[in-house]
Motif scaffolding. Structure first.
Motif, PDB file in Angstrom:
ATOM      1  N   TYR A  33       0.842  -1.197   0.000  1.00 40.49           N
ATOM      2  CA  TYR A  33       0.000   0.000   0.000  1.00 40.49           C
ATOM      3  C   TYR A  33       0.876   1.245   0.000  1.00 40.49           C
ATOM      4  O   TYR A  33       2.043   1.208   0.388  1.00 40.49           O
ATOM      5  CB  TYR A  33      -0.891   0.041   1.263  1.00 40.49           C
ATOM      6  N   GLU A  34       0.265   2.354  -0.386  1.00 39.90           N
ATOM      7  CA  GLU A  34       0.939   3.637  -0.254  1.00 39.90           C
ATOM      8  C   GLU A  34       0.718   4.111   1.179  1.00 39.90           C
ATOM      9  O   GLU A  34      -0.414   4.177   1.648  1.00 39.90           O
ATOM     10  CB  GLU A  34       0.375   4.663  -1.237  1.00 39.90           C
ATOM     11  N   MET A  35       1.798   4.425   1.859  1.00 36.19           N
ATOM     12  CA  MET A  35       1.702   4.832   3.252  1.00 36.19           C
ATOM     13  C   MET A  35       1.603   6.346   3.375  1.00 36.19           C
ATOM     14  O   MET A  35       2.217   7.088   2.617  1.00 36.19           O
ATOM     15  CB  MET A  35       2.908   4.312   4.036  1.00 36.19           C
ATOM     16  N   ALA A  36       0.824   6.804   4.359  1.00 29.60           N
ATOM     17  CA  ALA A  36       0.646   8.229   4.606  1.00 29.60           C
ATOM     18  C   ALA A  36       1.585   8.745   5.691  1.00 29.60           C
ATOM     19  O   ALA A  36       1.680   9.954   5.905  1.00 29.60           O
ATOM     20  CB  ALA A  36      -0.802   8.502   5.021  1.00 29.60           C
ATOM     21  N   VAL A  37       2.266   7.824   6.385  1.00 31.11           N
ATOM     22  CA  VAL A  37       3.164   8.200   7.466  1.00 31.11           C
ATOM     23  C   VAL A  37       4.483   7.444   7.326  1.00 31.11           C
ATOM     24  O   VAL A  37       4.558   6.413   6.662  1.00 31.11           O
ATOM     25  CB  VAL A  37       2.550   7.907   8.860  1.00 31.11           C
ATOM     26  N   SER A  38       5.505   7.958   7.993  1.00 23.89           N
ATOM     27  CA  SER A  38       6.801   7.277   7.994  1.00 23.89           C
ATOM     28  C   SER A  38       6.749   6.078   8.949  1.00 23.89           C
ATOM     29  O   SER A  38       5.818   5.934   9.748  1.00 23.89           O
ATOM     30  CB  SER A  38       7.897   8.238   8.464  1.00 23.89           C
ATOM     31  N   LEU A  45       2.203   5.701  16.449  1.00 25.68           N
ATOM     32  CA  LEU A  45       0.751   5.496  16.495  1.00 25.68           C
ATOM     33  C   LEU A  45       0.404   4.222  17.269  1.00 25.68           C
ATOM     34  O   LEU A  45      -0.490   4.228  18.116  1.00 25.68           O
ATOM     35  CB  LEU A  45       0.172   5.397  15.078  1.00 25.68           C
ATOM     36  N   TYR A  46       1.096   3.134  16.958  1.00 26.77           N
ATOM     37  CA  TYR A  46       0.856   1.857  17.642  1.00 26.77           C
ATOM     38  C   TYR A  46       1.156   1.964  19.127  1.00 26.77           C
ATOM     39  O   TYR A  46       0.379   1.528  19.978  1.00 26.77           O
ATOM     40  CB  TYR A  46       1.712   0.740  17.029  1.00 26.77           C
ATOM     41  N   GLU A  47       2.304   2.536  19.475  1.00 31.89           N
ATOM     42  CA  GLU A  47       2.706   2.626  20.873  1.00 31.89           C
ATOM     43  C   GLU A  47       1.788   3.545  21.664  1.00 31.89           C
ATOM     44  O   GLU A  47       1.460   3.270  22.814  1.00 31.89           O
ATOM     45  CB  GLU A  47       4.168   3.043  20.960  1.00 31.89           C
TER      46      GLU A  47
END
Length: 102
Positions: A33-38, A45-47
């Motif tokens: 997929y094309e990612m919107a974040v690094s 985000l996960y943490e």
């Protein structure tokens, strides 16, 4: 909450990434997929979501006082006496084995 913010061109099914360590999920997603974040932002985000979840979590009824905030560091802590009884780390034939709290 995490995937829609991280993936720019789609909403991957949770089953697609289930079982993949969250530190490796970004690599899989960026290959497909094309990612919107690094990668670093994705891990943040996960943490952040995990920290929020753990702050809101409650003990299962009947679990006693063993929790990350119970003040006990485990059976080898000099200030905390061991918890005695049956549990997953207790031999079935030994009902007095030491359990580790927390």
């Amino acid at each position: 909450m995490i995937l829609p913010a991280a993936v720019a061109d789609g909403d991957p099914d949770q089953a697609e990434i289930r079982g993949i360590n969250y530190r490796e999920t970004y690599d899989y997603l960026s290959d497909n997929y094309e990612m919107a974040v690094s990668r670093e932002e994705f891990l943040e985000l996960y943490e952040s979501a995990a920290a929020d979840l753990y702050q809101r979590a409650e003990l299962i009824p009947g679990s006693g006082s063993c929790s990350p905030t119970c003040g006990r560091e485990g059976s080898d802590s000099p200030s905390s006496p061991p918890v005695r009884g049956r549990g997953s780390n207790v031999s079935p034939s030994d009902s007095t084995s030491t359990l580790t709290c927390c």
